[in-house]
Design a protein around this motif. Structure first.
Motif, PDB file in Angstrom:
ATOM      1  N   LYS A 101       1.058  -1.395  -0.080  1.00  0.00           N
ATOM      2  CA  LYS A 101       0.112  -0.001  -0.015  1.00  0.00           C
ATOM      3  C   LYS A 101       0.821   1.214  -0.031  1.00  0.00           C
ATOM      4  CE  LYS A 101      -3.774   2.319   2.194  1.00  0.00           C
ATOM      5  NZ  LYS A 101      -3.671   3.129   3.371  1.00  0.00           N
ATOM      6  N   LEU A 123       2.479   1.954  -3.389  1.00  0.00           N
ATOM      7  CA  LEU A 123       1.459   2.196  -4.460  1.00  0.00           C
ATOM      8  C   LEU A 123       1.416   3.681  -4.611  1.00  0.00           C
ATOM      9  CD1 LEU A 123      -1.510  -0.374  -3.587  1.00  0.00           C
ATOM     10  CD2 LEU A 123      -0.402  -0.064  -5.903  1.00  0.00           C
ATOM     11  N   THR A 124       1.790   4.326  -3.700  1.00  0.00           N
ATOM     12  CA  THR A 124       1.922   5.856  -4.091  1.00  0.00           C
ATOM     13  C   THR A 124       3.176   6.261  -4.538  1.00  0.00           C
ATOM     14  OG1 THR A 124       3.042   6.294  -1.686  1.00  0.00           O
ATOM     15  CG2 THR A 124       0.716   6.331  -1.866  1.00  0.00           C
ATOM     16  N   LEU A 163       7.021  -0.841  -7.161  1.00  0.00           N
ATOM     17  CA  LEU A 163       6.543  -1.987  -7.571  1.00  0.00           C
ATOM     18  C   LEU A 163       6.669  -2.218  -8.818  1.00  0.00           C
ATOM     19  CD1 LEU A 163       2.827  -1.032  -5.854  1.00  0.00           C
ATOM     20  CD2 LEU A 163       4.655  -2.577  -5.085  1.00  0.00           C
ATOM     21  N   GLU A 214       5.075  -4.260 -12.347  1.00  0.00           N
ATOM     22  CA  GLU A 214       3.639  -4.160 -12.999  1.00  0.00           C
ATOM     23  C   GLU A 214       2.709  -5.160 -12.188  1.00  0.00           C
ATOM     24  OE1 GLU A 214       1.565  -5.322 -16.850  1.00  0.00           O
ATOM     25  OE2 GLU A 214       3.669  -5.028 -17.304  1.00  0.00           O
ATOM     26  N   ARG A 270       1.779  -3.608  -8.796  1.00  0.00           N
ATOM     27  CA  ARG A 270       0.730  -2.394  -9.303  1.00  0.00           C
ATOM     28  C   ARG A 270      -0.599  -3.200  -9.318  1.00  0.00           C
ATOM     29  NH1 ARG A 270       5.220  -0.311 -11.770  1.00  0.00           N
ATOM     30  NH2 ARG A 270       4.599  -1.016 -13.508  1.00  0.00           N
ATOM     31  N   SER A 271      -0.546  -4.165  -9.882  1.00  0.00           N
ATOM     32  CA  SER A 271      -1.916  -5.001 -10.355  1.00  0.00           C
ATOM     33  C   SER A 271      -2.777  -5.235  -8.864  1.00  0.00           C
ATOM     34  CB  SER A 271      -1.681  -6.234 -10.960  1.00  0.00           C
ATOM     35  OG  SER A 271      -1.197  -7.227 -10.156  1.00  0.00           O
ATOM     36  N   ASP A 322      -3.416  -2.944  -6.835  1.00  0.00           N
ATOM     37  CA  ASP A 322      -3.901  -1.648  -6.358  1.00  0.00           C
ATOM     38  C   ASP A 322      -5.482  -1.674  -5.981  1.00  0.00           C
ATOM     39  OD1 ASP A 322      -4.506   1.039  -5.823  1.00  0.00           O
ATOM     40  OD2 ASP A 322      -4.173   1.795  -8.017  1.00  0.00           O
ATOM     41  N   ALA A 323      -6.279  -2.203  -6.825  1.00  0.00           N
ATOM     42  CA  ALA A 323      -7.678  -2.393  -6.408  1.00  0.00           C
ATOM     43  C   ALA A 323      -8.061  -3.189  -5.357  1.00  0.00           C
ATOM     44  CB  ALA A 323      -8.591  -2.896  -7.663  1.00  0.00           C
ATOM     45  N   ALA A 353      -5.772  -4.133  -2.851  1.00  0.00           N
ATOM     46  CA  ALA A 353      -5.437  -3.259  -1.595  1.00  0.00           C
ATOM     47  C   ALA A 353      -6.335  -2.281  -1.195  1.00  0.00           C
ATOM     48  CB  ALA A 353      -4.139  -2.579  -1.849  1.00  0.00           C
ATOM     49  N   ALA A 354      -7.022  -1.607  -2.051  1.00  0.00           N
ATOM     50  CA  ALA A 354      -7.862  -0.509  -1.868  1.00  0.00           C
ATOM     51  C   ALA A 354      -9.324  -1.200  -1.255  1.00  0.00           C
ATOM     52  CB  ALA A 354      -8.496   0.404  -3.154  1.00  0.00           C
ATOM     53  N   ASP A 390      -8.413  -2.197   2.238  1.00  0.00           N
ATOM     54  CA  ASP A 390      -8.119  -0.913   3.080  1.00  0.00           C
ATOM     55  C   ASP A 390      -9.531  -0.573   3.712  1.00  0.00           C
ATOM     56  OD1 ASP A 390      -6.597   1.253   4.122  1.00  0.00           O
ATOM     57  OD2 ASP A 390      -7.871   2.375   2.868  1.00  0.00           O
TER      58      ASP A 390
END
Length: 126
Positions: free
Chosen positions: A31, A34-35, A84, A86, A89-90, A92-93, A95-96, A99
């Motif tokens: 997480k 990801l930023t 990260l 690729e 980064r996949s 991302d959704a 992890a969101a 969270d």
């Protein structure tokens, strides 16, 4: 990729995901990454409850699984950046969503505990 991940049966993809992402800190580290690219010290500050040893271990596992890249810059003092891939980064959704669920659960549980405390009569002191 670690060998034991490739040995996971096809019928249990959740087991594969847990093997890669399992561990108390891996999703929290992902997480943060990801930023954007982070240095080790930035990750340590962002996750104050993780030990240096555990952060190192989790980063190495994430790197071995192809989710994180480690770049060593040859300068004094040495600088190491983590980013990260690729594949990382996949997430991302996912992890969101985790969270959001974690925040919901934490807040809902507070309500459950408050309701349980009100429903439980106080016991007189002996």
């Amino acid at each position: 990729m670690r060998d034991n991940i490739q040995e996971t049966p096809d019928y249990c993809a959740v087991e594969t995901a847990m093997e890669v992402l399992g561990g108390r800190w891996k999703l929290a580290i992902l997480k943060q990454l990801l930023t954007g690219t982070r240095r080790f010290s930035e990750l340590k500050r962002a996750l104050p409850r993780i030990t240096q040893r555990m952060l190192t271990r989790q980063l190495r596992e994430l790197e071995a699984d192809g989710l994180v890249t480690r770049t060593v810059h040859r300068e004094v003092p040495p600088r190491v950046d983590y980013a990260l891939t690729e594949a990382g980064r996949s997430l991302d959704a996912i992890a969101a969503q985790l969270d959001a669920w974690g925040r919901w659960y934490r807040d809902t549980r507070k309500g459950w505990e408050a309701a349980a405390a009100e429903a439980t009569p106080e016991q007189p002191a002996p």
